[in-house]
Enzyme design. Structure first.
Site, short mmCIF file in Angstrom:
data_model
loop_
_atom_site.label_atom_id
_atom_site.label_comp_id
_atom_site.label_asym_id
_atom_site.label_seq_id
_atom_site.Cartn_x
_atom_site.Cartn_y
_atom_site.Cartn_z
N ARG A 50 0.84 -1.20 0.00
CA ARG A 50 0.00 0.00 0.00
C ARG A 50 0.88 1.26 0.00
NH1 ARG A 50 -0.94 4.25 -0.25
NH2 ARG A 50 -2.73 5.50 0.40
N LEU A 64 -0.90 7.24 8.77
CA LEU A 64 -2.02 6.31 8.83
C LEU A 64 -1.84 5.19 7.80
CD1 LEU A 64 -4.90 8.96 9.04
CD2 LEU A 64 -3.79 7.76 10.93
N PRO A 65 -0.81 4.36 7.98
CA PRO A 65 -0.63 3.26 7.04
C PRO A 65 -1.81 2.30 7.15
CG PRO A 65 0.85 3.01 8.91
CD PRO A 65 0.17 4.34 9.05
N HIS A 66 -2.19 1.71 6.02
CA HIS A 66 -3.33 0.80 6.04
C HIS A 66 -3.16 -0.25 4.95
CE1 HIS A 66 -4.25 4.37 3.64
NE2 HIS A 66 -4.89 3.57 2.83
N ALA A 67 -3.84 -1.37 5.16
CA ALA A 67 -3.71 -2.49 4.23
C ALA A 67 -4.93 -3.38 4.33
CB ALA A 67 -2.45 -3.29 4.56
#
Length: 155
Positions: A50, A64-67
């Site tokens: 991502r 705000l890392p997201h996957a």
């Protein structure tokens, strides 16, 4: 959607020094594995995939890392406070010290977006960020995050 249902107390950590974004993602993977039973390596790979699409550092020291992950039924979160900020290629080019990662099911569509909006709103609040930066106890950090949302909904 409540932050308290996304973020378990055991998924909140404080680290003194982190060498890189890659190392941070490895720690987030380990936290997700311990708190939610996810595969640490799959979580790390999904976060990195991502991030390769564009940095998730949203500014003011926040990322705000997201996957999305297979085998996950609900959106889950992990929070890390870094005592020494790291470069995160954030939009404002400022180093990051507050990181709230989201892990969502592959088909979570609207729930994933709602969760992102929720954590974004929470961490855009300067008072919340001040409180997070002023504390090093994971239980206190969890309380600040979950109470911030509860008080904003009551207003």
């Amino acid at each position: 959607m409540q932050l308290s249902t996304l973020l378990k107390p055991e998924a909140v950590r404080v680290f003194g020094k982190m060498s890189s974004k890659k190392r941070l993602f490895q720690e987030l993977g380990e936290i997700a594995a311990g708190a939610y039973g996810l595969s640490a390596s799959e979580a790390v790979e999904a976060l990195q995939d991502r991030e390769s699409l564009g940095p998730t550092g949203v500014g003011h020291g926040v990322a705000l890392p997201h996957a999305r992950l297979a085998g996950l039924e609900h959106v889950r979160a992990a929070f890390v406070r870094l005592e020494k900020p790291i470069d995160f290629d954030a939009v404002d080019r400022q180093p990051v010290d507050l990181v709230l990662a989201l892990f969502a099911p592959l088909n979570s569509g609207v729930d994933h977006l709602k969760a992102l909006a929720l954590v974004s709103r929470t961490l855009r609040d300067a008072t919340v960020c001040e409180k997070l930066r002023a504390n090093t106890d994971p239980a206190t950090l969890h309380a600040v995050l979950t109470e911030a949302q509860a008080s904003s909904q009551a207003a």
